[in-house]
Design an enzyme around this catalytic site. Structure first.
Site, mmCIF file in Angstrom:
data_model
loop_
_atom_site.group_PDB
_atom_site.id
_atom_site.type_symbol
_atom_site.label_atom_id
_atom_site.label_comp_id
_atom_site.label_asym_id
_atom_site.label_seq_id
_atom_site.Cartn_x
_atom_site.Cartn_y
_atom_site.Cartn_z
ATOM 1 N N PRO A 265 0.839 -1.184 0.000
ATOM 2 C CA PRO A 265 0.000 0.000 0.000
ATOM 3 C C PRO A 265 0.884 1.248 0.000
ATOM 4 O O PRO A 265 2.097 1.134 0.175
ATOM 5 C CB PRO A 265 -0.751 -0.120 1.340
ATOM 6 C CG PRO A 265 0.211 -0.834 2.229
ATOM 7 C CD PRO A 265 1.023 -1.754 1.338
ATOM 8 N N HIS A 271 -6.282 -0.964 5.492
ATOM 9 C CA HIS A 271 -7.515 -0.456 4.878
ATOM 10 C C HIS A 271 -7.874 -1.325 3.685
ATOM 11 O O HIS A 271 -7.019 -2.004 3.113
ATOM 12 C CB HIS A 271 -7.354 1.014 4.470
ATOM 13 C CG HIS A 271 -6.224 1.239 3.512
ATOM 14 N ND1 HIS A 271 -4.926 1.441 3.921
ATOM 15 C CD2 HIS A 271 -6.179 1.263 2.165
ATOM 16 C CE1 HIS A 271 -4.143 1.584 2.866
ATOM 17 N NE2 HIS A 271 -4.881 1.477 1.778
HETATM 18 P P1 M7G Z 1 -3.148 2.693 -0.682
HETATM 19 O O1 M7G Z 1 -3.269 1.331 -1.215
HETATM 20 O O2 M7G Z 1 -2.434 2.853 0.633
HETATM 21 O O3 M7G Z 1 -2.402 3.667 -1.663
HETATM 22 O O4 M7G Z 1 -4.614 3.268 -0.572
HETATM 23 P P2 M7G Z 1 -2.643 4.171 -3.140
HETATM 24 O O5 M7G Z 1 -2.961 5.652 -2.998
HETATM 25 O O6 M7G Z 1 -1.295 3.993 -3.796
HETATM 26 O O7 M7G Z 1 -3.717 3.377 -3.752
HETATM 27 C C1 M7G Z 1 -4.927 4.437 0.090
HETATM 28 C C2 M7G Z 1 -6.235 4.959 -0.457
HETATM 29 O O8 M7G Z 1 -6.624 6.084 0.320
HETATM 30 C C3 M7G Z 1 -6.082 5.456 -1.898
HETATM 31 O O9 M7G Z 1 -7.101 4.881 -2.690
HETATM 32 C C4 M7G Z 1 -6.178 6.974 -1.784
HETATM 33 O O10 M7G Z 1 -6.798 7.569 -2.910
HETATM 34 C C5 M7G Z 1 -7.007 7.149 -0.528
HETATM 35 N N1 M7G Z 1 -6.710 8.387 0.198
HETATM 36 C C6 M7G Z 1 -5.491 8.928 0.393
HETATM 37 N N2 M7G Z 1 -5.611 10.053 1.147
HETATM 38 C C7 M7G Z 1 -4.490 10.877 1.574
HETATM 39 C C8 M7G Z 1 -6.935 10.221 1.435
HETATM 40 C C9 M7G Z 1 -7.656 11.195 2.201
HETATM 41 O O11 M7G Z 1 -7.133 12.148 2.784
HETATM 42 N N3 M7G Z 1 -9.013 10.986 2.284
HETATM 43 C C10 M7G Z 1 -9.644 9.951 1.651
HETATM 44 N N4 M7G Z 1 -10.963 9.859 1.780
HETATM 45 N N5 M7G Z 1 -8.974 9.029 0.930
HETATM 46 C C11 M7G Z 1 -7.631 9.156 0.824
#
Ligand code: M7G
Length: 331
Positions: A265, A271
């Site tokens: 991730p 998550h």
């Molecule tokens: P991940 O697999 O850790 O990373 O997923 P990725 O971004 O490389 O997929 C984290 C998920 O959280 C992603 O789908 C992001 O778009 C989402 N996300 C990240 N941030 C910082 C936020 C936020 O501040 N609010 C919300 N609602 N989603 C977020």
């Protein structure tokens, strides 16, 4: 293509038969009194944005990722055109200005100037952005890494303990300090509980590209690698209640959902991603996404499955973790 880019597949298989119904359900939700007035007009912090460089862009996906500065702080801005919603068609067709570009026999092309409220650009701002954020959004070549359980302990874990993104935004959600009004469902139980809310990649205007995340209340699990059989009740709870909440809110049945974890991730607080089947969400490919239902079954057959298995994932050329795998002679 940069990771955060939301792919739009207007004609992808399996997305159409439920669309009008779920779109109506969403529109109904939006018109309900509880939903009104949530979006507030904000000061244009982008008016003084100084562009340093374009990190990536895509004509097909209609987005651009820009690196620059806002008031001397590094920032990443993502601009993205959103899909045309069926429920706005009548207004677009009747309420727009039309300029003829060319006409030939039975063919003609126009530039249609839609009313401003139907011509919005989804905008995401990361500020102050770290160097890691800039790298995350930069178009890069990727390499597939093979990580044994031992590699995780000796290479990956020490690296992520020092180098990973802050999960302050996650704690803000769990503590209702941010995005509280966006929560779709919460199970407050400290052991098996979670918060389900729209991912910030989803503008919630249409269900075709539905994207929610379930963030667990437990704070001691970084990722898939930390999961053991004792986490099965937590995972089953997320799968079951997450699906029910989405059915209730968006009228989308479980058979239309892709429910998965990323490995690796970006954010190391456990998550789960819920996206609509048929929507090619960024990171839903086999090299990164692990279906939650499979994860549960794997843990049922081997309590230490994710502790010991070799896991495969892509890393970008300039990812520090890739250098660590190279230094260890594992690539
Ligand atoms: P991940 O697999 O850790 O990373 O997923 P990725 O971004 O490389 O997929 C984290 C998920 O959280 C992603 O789908 C992001 O778009 C989402 N996300 C990240 N941030 C910082 C936020 C936020 O501040 N609010 C919300 N609602 N989603 C977020």
């Amino acid at each position: 293509m940069a990771d955060a880019a939301a792919k739009r597949e207007p004609d992808s298989v399996g997305t159409d038969e439920l669309s009008p119904k779920v779109k109506r359900a969403k529109a109904d939700n939006e018109n309900s009194p509880g939903e009104a007035g949530k979006e507030s007009e904000s000061e244009n912090i982008l008016s003084g944005f100084k562009t340093t460089n374009v990190l990536s862009d895509s004509a097909r996906e209609k987005n651009i990722f820009i690196h620059g500065q806002i008031a001397d702080q590094d920032a990443v801005v993502i601009l993205e055109k959103t899909p045309i919603r069926e429920d706005t068609l009548a207004e677009i067709l009747s309420g727009s200005r039309l300029k003829l570009e060319m006409s030939n026999d039975i063919y003609s092309t126009y530039r249609l100037q839609a009313p401003p409220h139907l011509n919005e650009i989804k905008t995401t701002v990361v500020c102050p952005a770290t160097e890691k954020h800039v790298k995350k959004y930069q178009r890069q070549e990727s390499f597939l890494v093979e990580e044994t359980g031992e590699d995780y302990q000796s290479i990956t874990l020490p690296y992520i303990q020092k180098q990973s993104f802050s999960v302050q935004w996650v704690y803000n959600i769990l503590e209702k300090k941010a995005e509280a009004e966006r929560i779709v469902y919460e199970d407050p139980d400290p052991e098996v509980g979670f918060v389900l809310l729209p991912d910030f990649k989803w503008d919630q205007k249409q269900v075709d590209d539905l994207y929610l995340i379930a963030i667990v209340h437990q704070r001691n699990n970084r990722s898939l690698r930390d999961l053991r059989s004792e986490h099965i009740p937590l995972l089953q709870n997320i799968l079951q209640k997450g699906k029910e909440a989405i059915l209730q809110r968006y009228n989308l049945p479980a058979s239309k959902l892709r429910v998965y974890l990323h490995y690796q991730p970006s954010y190391y607080h456990l998550h789960v991603h819920f996206t609509k089947l048929g929507y090619e969400a960024p990171g839903c490919g086999v090299e990164r996404a692990h279906l939650l239902a499979d994860v549960i079954q794997n843990l049922q057959s081997d309590p230490h499955y994710y502790e010991n298995r070799t896991l495969y994932f892509p890393l970008r050329a300039d990812d520090g973790l890739l250098s660590k795998f190279k230094e260890a002679g594992r690539l």
